[in-house]
Design an enzyme around this catalytic site. Sequence first.
Site, PDB file in Angstrom:
ATOM      1  CB  SER A  87      34.506  42.730  35.771  1.00  0.00           C
ATOM      2  OG  SER A  87      35.240  41.918  36.650  1.00  0.00           O
ATOM      3  CE1 TYR A 186      31.360  38.803  37.880  1.00  0.00           C
ATOM      4  CE2 TYR A 186      33.606  38.509  38.665  1.00  0.00           C
ATOM      5  CZ  TYR A 186      32.708  39.088  37.784  1.00  0.00           C
ATOM      6  OH  TYR A 186      33.167  39.936  36.796  1.00  0.00           O
ATOM      7  CG  ASN A 188      37.792  37.501  38.427  1.00  0.00           C
ATOM      8  OD1 ASN A 188      37.477  38.341  37.605  1.00  0.00           O
ATOM      9  ND2 ASN A 188      37.596  37.663  39.724  1.00  0.00           N
TER      10      ASN A 188
END
Length: 371
Positions: A87, A186, A188
Amino acid sequence: MKRVHRALVTATTALAVIAAPSAALAAPEETDREGLRKRLDDVVATGAVGALVEVRDERGVWRGTSGVAELGTTRAVPVRGQFRVGSITKTFVATVALQLVGEGRLQLDDTVEAWLPGAVPDGHRITVRQLLNHTSGLYDYKRTLPMPPEPEFLDDRWRTWTAAEQVRRAVANPPSFQPPGSDYEYSNTGYLLIGQIIEKVTGRSYAEEIERRVIRPLRLRDTLLPGTSPHIRGPHPHGYVPIQRHGETRLVDYTAMNPSVMGAGGEMISTAKDLNRFIAALLGGRLLPGHLLDEMKTPGVAHRKYGLGLAWQDTSCGVRVYGNDGDALAYQSWSFSTEDRRRRVTVALTPDFRADPDDAVDALLNEAFCG
């Protein structure tokens, strides 16, 4: 991809075969820093096959390694080795997106629908800012994939994924919360969309834009976005994932894999030296003007220490440091700097999943920033 090893550790507390590496292979350069050496050895003793670190501060540069580069060998971790940064890729992607904002070609309050019509439900309510700071509520596509220690995880090792395919998998699930901007989770998925938006704005892929705008100007010679290429080209430690078969969990070498599964959320390969140079350039204003760097440091929700692709934490001595951390499953990394850039630290390790190394890494970071 953000670190997920806590869950993996829970699932793999009884690995059948782990050759515990020696922690006596620390290899410092330039100056000897016994406290740092001990903390790095502690990281390996806690839960890593091998680890490396580069510390830059008022005393100079200290590079060290501990553990081994490959299970079953005594080969030392290459002190300048490459690794998958996970990340930390997001900080590069966010930097390019904010450069486009600075050029007037993109706005933080632009909606997903404006740039990618029909890509996500309620795209007219989700903004670029919310994608960058994880307040969009979009389901994380990673949660739709098999993960270690499931043996099915290895079935996709060489598969090429597209961002559009992963986004479709994500939005087949309900959002994590509503409305967008009201909470933090969170995801992605948001960064896959940012990568697509960068391509819409510029006519070039996010990888090309990072290469053109960041990697080449900063001369990050060992940093690359591999796309679908499965190999790490330079010296590197081997990385492993735990896989369960026939009632036993074993570490499988996962160094080579198709990184398109991580895409704009985590595909990058780099080194400690390059990441320390990048974070210094970012915080020093070489990549973004002050007002956009301030935006990067502004949390999406008040109780989180995450802004626009940039994270921060407070050390044991009260010094705030900025950067990011990353999990590419077989590799984990941390890259942080004081705001004045006088102290910079990048750590990378290859986990063995015996235990969560986070506390040991935090102790190493505190030693580097506060010692």
